[in-house]
Design a protein around this motif. Structure first.
Motif, PDB file in Angstrom:
ATOM      1  N   TYR A  48       8.089   8.627   5.051  1.00  0.00           N
ATOM      2  CA  TYR A  48       6.748  10.188   4.955  1.00  0.00           C
ATOM      3  C   TYR A  48       6.368   9.639   5.526  1.00  0.00           C
ATOM      4  O   TYR A  48       5.779  10.661   6.786  1.00  0.00           O
ATOM      5  CB  TYR A  48       7.551  10.836   4.104  1.00  0.00           C
ATOM      6  CG  TYR A  48       8.151  11.181   3.231  1.00  0.00           C
ATOM      7  CD1 TYR A  48       8.863  12.077   3.196  1.00  0.00           C
ATOM      8  CD2 TYR A  48       8.689  10.640   1.734  1.00  0.00           C
ATOM      9  CE1 TYR A  48      10.229  12.608   2.676  1.00  0.00           C
ATOM     10  CE2 TYR A  48       9.942  10.721   1.560  1.00  0.00           C
ATOM     11  CZ  TYR A  48      10.724  11.217   2.179  1.00  0.00           C
ATOM     12  OH  TYR A  48      12.121  12.176   1.352  1.00  0.00           O
ATOM     13  N   ASN A  75       0.816  -1.015   0.653  1.00  0.00           N
ATOM     14  CA  ASN A  75      -0.040  -0.036   0.112  1.00  0.00           C
ATOM     15  C   ASN A  75       0.976   1.131  -0.224  1.00  0.00           C
ATOM     16  O   ASN A  75      -0.026   2.365  -0.444  1.00  0.00           O
ATOM     17  CB  ASN A  75      -0.820   0.193   1.283  1.00  0.00           C
ATOM     18  CG  ASN A  75      -1.693  -0.892   0.849  1.00  0.00           C
ATOM     19  OD1 ASN A  75      -2.920  -0.637   0.492  1.00  0.00           O
ATOM     20  ND2 ASN A  75      -2.511  -2.358   1.510  1.00  0.00           N
ATOM     21  N   PRO A  87       3.902   2.973  -1.100  1.00  0.00           N
ATOM     22  CA  PRO A  87       5.668   2.555  -2.165  1.00  0.00           C
ATOM     23  C   PRO A  87       6.925   3.799  -1.871  1.00  0.00           C
ATOM     24  O   PRO A  87       6.365   3.661  -0.673  1.00  0.00           O
ATOM     25  CB  PRO A  87       5.078   3.347  -3.860  1.00  0.00           C
ATOM     26  CG  PRO A  87       3.507   4.117  -3.017  1.00  0.00           C
ATOM     27  CD  PRO A  87       3.010   3.667  -1.754  1.00  0.00           C
ATOM     28  N   VAL A  89      -5.965  19.541   1.194  1.00  0.00           N
ATOM     29  CA  VAL A  89      -4.251  18.798   1.800  1.00  0.00           C
ATOM     30  C   VAL A  89      -3.973  18.531   2.690  1.00  0.00           C
ATOM     31  O   VAL A  89      -4.635  19.166   3.777  1.00  0.00           O
ATOM     32  CB  VAL A  89      -3.091  20.092   1.210  1.00  0.00           C
ATOM     33  CG1 VAL A  89      -1.842  20.378   1.646  1.00  0.00           C
ATOM     34  CG2 VAL A  89      -3.488  21.038   0.100  1.00  0.00           C
ATOM     35  N   TYR A  99       6.867   9.850   9.171  1.00  0.00           N
ATOM     36  CA  TYR A  99       6.025  11.649   9.958  1.00  0.00           C
ATOM     37  C   TYR A  99       4.945  11.806  10.537  1.00  0.00           C
ATOM     38  O   TYR A  99       4.665  12.732  11.619  1.00  0.00           O
ATOM     39  CB  TYR A  99       6.488  12.137   8.563  1.00  0.00           C
ATOM     40  CG  TYR A  99       8.494  11.905   7.713  1.00  0.00           C
ATOM     41  CD1 TYR A  99       9.295  11.802   9.327  1.00  0.00           C
ATOM     42  CD2 TYR A  99       8.562  12.887   7.175  1.00  0.00           C
ATOM     43  CE1 TYR A  99      10.736  11.518   8.980  1.00  0.00           C
ATOM     44  CE2 TYR A  99      10.047  12.449   6.874  1.00  0.00           C
ATOM     45  CZ  TYR A  99      11.193  11.577   7.597  1.00  0.00           C
ATOM     46  OH  TYR A  99      12.333  11.605   7.127  1.00  0.00           O
ATOM     47  N   TYR A 119       9.150   5.759  -1.784  1.00  0.00           N
ATOM     48  CA  TYR A 119       8.833   6.934  -1.671  1.00  0.00           C
ATOM     49  C   TYR A 119       8.175   7.391  -0.985  1.00  0.00           C
ATOM     50  O   TYR A 119       7.960   8.570  -0.899  1.00  0.00           O
ATOM     51  CB  TYR A 119       9.410   7.359  -3.187  1.00  0.00           C
ATOM     52  CG  TYR A 119       7.588   6.849  -4.267  1.00  0.00           C
ATOM     53  CD1 TYR A 119       7.724   6.243  -5.056  1.00  0.00           C
ATOM     54  CD2 TYR A 119       6.662   7.753  -3.923  1.00  0.00           C
ATOM     55  CE1 TYR A 119       6.670   5.979  -5.845  1.00  0.00           C
ATOM     56  CE2 TYR A 119       5.255   6.980  -4.464  1.00  0.00           C
ATOM     57  CZ  TYR A 119       5.658   6.469  -5.682  1.00  0.00           C
ATOM     58  OH  TYR A 119       5.113   6.213  -6.555  1.00  0.00           O
ATOM     59  N   GLU A 120       7.049   6.645  -0.502  1.00  0.00           N
ATOM     60  CA  GLU A 120       5.672   7.054   0.410  1.00  0.00           C
ATOM     61  C   GLU A 120       6.825   7.257   1.662  1.00  0.00           C
ATOM     62  O   GLU A 120       6.153   7.660   2.446  1.00  0.00           O
ATOM     63  CB  GLU A 120       4.125   6.358  -0.072  1.00  0.00           C
ATOM     64  CG  GLU A 120       4.289   8.162  -0.921  1.00  0.00           C
ATOM     65  CD  GLU A 120       2.592   7.605  -0.207  1.00  0.00           C
ATOM     66  OE1 GLU A 120       2.040   7.001  -0.712  1.00  0.00           O
ATOM     67  OE2 GLU A 120       2.167   8.537  -1.614  1.00  0.00           O
TER      68      GLU A 120
END
Lengths: 433, 652
Positions: A96, A88, A90, A235, A99, A92-93
């Protein structure tokens, strides 16, 4: 010659059959686990779990015992959850997301954090977060518990009849959980019905082993809650935000009425990262809390975090028209709330189908009819976004809740089959009283 | 960014295109088997094309295979199957099928070229691909912006998610497709221009003289030179236009997936602008038509300038007046062009303003009109609008060029149609022509005029005509034709040589009714206004080298001009010498009948005598029928027969 041809034909059939077969490997563990404060029973397609906090054990201890039990009944549990996270998120996510978790963690009840930490102490991931290593670290477990708050994946529907529309006169709630279950059936492998037993309270959740929040749940005061996602395209921000599934658990653990629980969740002090809906039900009725945190409205109005009832005024162009019945897909509908319904075909189709099926059931709806409405698939379950099916390829479970007896008609996605069955099989589940 | 509606549309379009491509592929394969196409490897260039195309196909395949991962943030095909859009999988499979079939078709038709092939289907598909590539660029820019803004903590997301691959793919798709399309279109347009020129030349050469001489020379110049060149500009217009339109269509589809009403609104405004342009076009077209008429006048002036330079140079007043005339025409050309262009200036600027207005309306009013218009959607709209702005303007400014092109195209067609209408379609049987053309020394020919009459049909009401004429021209005879100016000598000569068609009576050759072509093929002529070509057309010069040298010497021009490979070394000779050269050509053509129109007029007395006393009798002795139009009454006694023309009739 004929025999050879027949053999070739059969061989092709066999190959095709095996290619089409979506069976997944299920590694079997022990069928029962019992330790102080924790009981796990394999019920075939789900696990029945009791976490007994009334024993005096700390949340950390219960968490630890639960994890030990999980590993006994599902030896590849870590691999399942870890691969689910990897699938679920990738790479690159993935980093983060921690965080976000870090931002939300301080607002989460300490006891719940202790439970997670207790469980993590048993798992092999330790403190190292490595994507796809088949190990669960402490942060990863917390991430799994905060998935709806940091990585939106939930899409659901709910329909309820009560009062004059209910055959029994009592409230009946049908709720579908539409989540991605994983390419290896990770979530169906760990689906569970958990009883959180306190000295003065019992809370029942229909969810997943190791997931401590409430996706769907109810308490012994007959207050029911279920989460539904409702996006507004805002956002994302996790700063100072809380976890709504864990807050619902807190609400069910502490509140005795629908309104109290709803008040708890719409408290202006409690902010959540994603806008969402919470279906609250009790023995009499069901209401939908349209928890629009960002508060953008339509038609010059601004509705924030309000309860929708069966006769609430809805946004322009949206029709319901059923007395003593309420439904919800993944959209805000209340007049003045942000309209994420009208232009979203996935929402409008399911909403239309829900209405049509309800109308078809007549003025009074039986349990079986409610089940049929919730599992409407237009012939066969289609993909979630296009089909408009209430029961679709993403449906992981359907709960028909009867507050009168605190029992459920429960369909869980089969553990060993990847594809969603054409006809869902329900079983009666009586929760421990 | 890809929803179910778009997936379904992709599936349908690619499915249909796949079937059409299959059809064309089968056609190519059949043509290869029938040997209508031959293998052409093209060496290293061909190898590079193959590698490059395979690289592109591989790149597209890679991007499609990882589409869920790249475009849907780490999704898998299984997720797409479960979550949707359900048709995306079918759309991708169908796209892959189309890609494979089209690639095979491309490779086969590239390495097995066909002569004069006009692969419009391939050009259309590649133009679509080019447009799609163009659109992918803007979609990916949008997606990258969205990701960068929504994942503010991950600065590398667009690289780590490999989104840049789609950006590169868009660029590669656009560049390579556009390059191939342009090259193919250049070839096709050049071929079209060539075909049109050849068609015009053929039509002109088939036209009977009496009709052709009615056409203005300038019209022929424009039709052969200016108009095909203007039409050749179609290449860039077509490529720019087609790529732009496809880009706009895909951009609008993309905008539609973001917000349907916004898309409809934008299309309406653009249609309004185009509508206004089309309205302006109608007025502008009149100016361009007039402009084109003036161009013909200008060509006429050029002809006058070139042919009459001597006269202009001598006479200052004549020069001044001619200059004024030419300046006037140049001015008219400038003014009509300006008027035509002016018609577009207003609407052009208005179109641009309208377009900015659309962006303004979107930015200021969409959030109000569409209550659920998200900020990111508005951003995406604005980026796409700004991107499309250049393309829309490009499209709008194609329109004036397209109108000019249309005018030229119409003129070409009109010219061809005019020429076609006067074309003499009834030629004699080839064997008869050949028989007459082959008539050599000793073979007799008799041309009989029976009640032949001809009348000029000009607009000025000039009703001069000749006839009825009854006469017979025979082999072995010298016939002189004389008469005053306007007596009908030249008209008679033109009837004789088949330049004019009799209005009455008939002309027979050896008893057989002869048409114009038959007559023409019997003659070799030197008219008073003769034209010398640089080459010896229609003469088998290789076998006549000795004769060439003999006649050059005989005509005393061997030190002035040489003939090498059938080509004159120079034509810059005196009028008398040029006439001698024309006579030489006439000798070499060796036809049964010779016609000389005032040939001796520009010759010195010595050559004049030589012409009448040696050359003509020699031709007669070779069995030729010799006809000479002359005023040299001193030599009239050299003729076997003498026709005096007066008022269009034989008076003796």
């Amino acid at each position: 010659m004929k025999k050879t041809l027949l053999m070739v034909f059969l061989a092709i059939l066999l190959i095709l059959q095996s290619a089409c077969n979506s069976d997944v490997v299920v590694i079997k563990g022990e069928s029962n686990y019992k330790a102080d404060g924790v009981t796990i029973v394999d019920k075939g397609n789900y696990f029945e779990v009791v976490l007994d906090f009334s024993t005096g054990l700390s949340h950390r201890q219960i968490g630890k015992a639960l994890a030990e039990g999980i590993l006994k009944v599902i030896p590849d549990y870590e691999a399942l959850v870890d691969s689910y996270i990897a699938e679920n998120l990738p790479k690159y996510e993935y980093p983060y997301m921690f965080y976000r978790v870090e931002d939300i963690k301080p607002q989460v009840n300490k006891e719940y954090i202790e439970e997670v930490e207790g469980m993590a102490s048993v798992f092999s991931g330790g403190k190292d977060n490595v994507r796809g290593d088949n190990k669960i670290s402490e942060d990863e477990l917390l991430l799994f518990n905060l998935f709806p708050d940091v990585a939106r994946i939930a899409q659901c529907s709910i329909v309820s009849v009560f009062g004059s529309r209910s055959e029994t006169g009592e409230n009946m709630v049908a709720r579908n959980l539409d989540w991605y279950g994983g390419s290896k059936n990770q979530l169906p492998r760990i689906q569970s019905v958990v009883t959180l037993k306190y000295s003065d309270k019992k809370v029942y959740t229909i969810g997943y082993l190791g997931y401590m929040g409430v996706i769907t749940g109810f308490n012994d005061s007959k207050v029911f809650a279920a989460i539904l996602d409702s996006g507004t395209g805002e956002v994302y921000s996790s700063t100072g935000k809380r976890s709504y599934p864990l807050d619902i658990r807190a609400a069910l653990e502490s509140k005795k009425t629908l309104d109290e629980a709803a008040e708890y969740m719409k408290d202006p002090q409690k902010n959540y990262a994603y806008n969402h809906l919470i279906a609250f039900a009790d023995a009499k009725e069901t209401k939908i809390l349209e928890n629009n945190i960002s508060g953008n409205g339509s038609d010059g109005n601004r509705i924030k975090r309000e309860l929708r009832t069966s006769d609430s005024k809805l946004n322009k162009g949206i029709e319901w028209g059923f007395k003593d019945a309420i439904g919800s897909v993944n959209s805000f509908l209340l007049y003045g709330n942000y309209d994420n319904h009208t232009d979203n075909k996935n929402n409008t189709k399911r909403w239309k189908n829900m209405g049509e099926q309800l109308a078809k059931a007549g003025d009074t709806v039986s349990l079986e009819e409610l089940e049929a409405i919730a599992t409407y698939d237009g012939g066969s379950p289609g993909s979630f976004l296009d089909s408009g099916d209430l029961y679709n390829k993403m449906t992981l479970y359907t709960v028909i809740w009867e507050p009168k007896t605190l029992s459920m008609e429960l369909y869980f996605h089969p553990r060993g089959v990847l594809e969603v069955p054409k006809d869902p099989t329900f079983e009666k589940v009586h929760v421990p009283q | 960014m890809v929803n179910s509606g778009l997936s379904f549309a992709i599936m349908c379009i690619t499915g249909l295109m796949c079937l059409v491509t299959l059809y064309y592929l089968v056609v190519v394969v059949v043509e290869i088997f029938k040997k209508q196409r031959k293998f052409k490897g093209d060496g290293i260039k061909g190898f590079a094309t193959l590698i490059l195309s395979m690289g592109l196909i591989g790149g597209i395949g890679y991007c499609l295979y990882y589409a869920p991962d790249i475009l849907f943030l780490g999704s898998t095909w299984h997720m797409i199957e479960v979550i949707g859009p359900a048709d995306l999988i079918t759309a991708v499979i169908s796209s892959c099928a189309l890609l494979s079939v089209f690639y095979v078709y491309f490779v086969l038709s590239h390495f097995f070229p066909k002569e004069n092939d006009k692969p419009f289907f391939m050009i259309i598909v590649l133009s679509i691909l080019s447009g799609i590539g163009n659109s992918i660029i803007v979609f990916i820019i949008n997606e990258a912006l969205n990701r960068a803004l929504s994942n503010n903590s991950d600065r590398y997301i667009n690289f780590e998610s490999r989104l840049y691959l789609y950006f590169l793919l868009g660029i590669a798709l656009f560049t390579l497709s556009a390059m191939i399309v342009r090259k193919r279109l250049i070839a096709i347009t050049a071929a079209v221009v060539y075909d049109k020129r050849v068609e015009i030349i053929n039509k002109i050469l088939k036209a009977p003289y009496f009709k052709y001489e009615a056409l203005e020379d300038s019209k022929t110049y424009s039709a052969l030179n200016n108009d095909p060149e203007t039409v050749s500009g179609f290449v860039s217009m077509l490529v720019t236009g087609l790529t732009g339109i496809i880009t706009m269509i895909t951009c609008f589809i993309y905008l539609g997936t973001l917000n349907l009403y916004g898309m409809i609104f934008s299309i309406l405004v653009i249609l309004l602008t185009v509508g206004m342009f089309m309205k302006a076009t109608k007025t502008a077209e009149k100016h361009f038509e007039r402009n084109r008429d003036i161009l013909e006048l200008f060509f006429k002036n050029i002809t006058d300038l070139v042919n009459g330079f001597k006269e202009l140079h001598i006479n200052a007043r004549k020069r001044e007046e001619f200059k004024e005339d030419m300046e006037k025409n140049c001015g008219l050309y400038r003014d009509t062009r300006m008027q035509g262009e002016y018609k577009y200036v207003g609407v052009g600027i208005f179109g641009e303003i309208m377009y900015f207005l659309v962006i303004g309306i979107a930015v200021f009013t969409f959030p109000i009109i569409f209550s659920n218009f998200e900020g990111s959607t508005l951003r995406n709209y604005t980026v796409v609008f700004l991107y499309m702005g250049g393309i829309v303007n490009q499209q709008i400014h194609i329109i004036p060029n397209l109108v000019r092109l249309t005018v030229s195209w119409k003129r070409i067609k009109q010219f061809i149609s005019e020429i076609s209408m006067i074309e003499d379609g009834h030629g004699p049987a080839t064997d008869v022509i050949e028989e007459i053309a082959a008539a050599k020394d000793g073979q007799e020919i008799a041309i009989q005029f029976k009640d032949v009459g001809f009348h000029y049909k000009n607009k000025d009401g000039d009703n001069f005509g000749i006839g009825p004429i009854n006469y017979e021209f025979k082999s072995g005879e010298i016939v002189f034709i004389s008469g005053g100016n306007g007596s009908g000598k030249s008209t008679l000569a033109k009837l004789l040589t088949g330049l004019y068609k009799p209005d009455e009576g008939e002309i027979r050759i050896n008893g057989q009714v002869a048409d114009m072509k038959m007559l023409g093929s019997s003659f070799t002529t030197v008219y008073s206004n003769f034209y010398l070509f640089e080459k010896l057309y229609g003469v088998n010069h290789k076998d006549k080298q000795n004769e060439i040298q003999k006649y050059l010497k005989l005509l005393q021009i061997e030190d002035k001009v040489q003939i090498t490979d059938g080509k004159f070394s120079t034509l810059k000779l005196s009028t008398g010498q040029r006439k001698r050269l024309a006579l030489l050509v006439s000798y070499l053509e060796d036809k049964p009948v010779c016609l000389f129109d005032e040939w001796a007029a520009d010759q010195d007395p010595e050559f004049r005598r030589f012409f009448y006393e040696s050359l003509l009798p020699e031709l007669r002795n070779r069995g030729k029928a010799v006809i000479a139009i002359t005023h040299d009454d001193y030599y009239f006694n050299r003729a076997d027969k003498h026709i005096k023309m007066d008022m269009g009739k034989i008076s003796n």
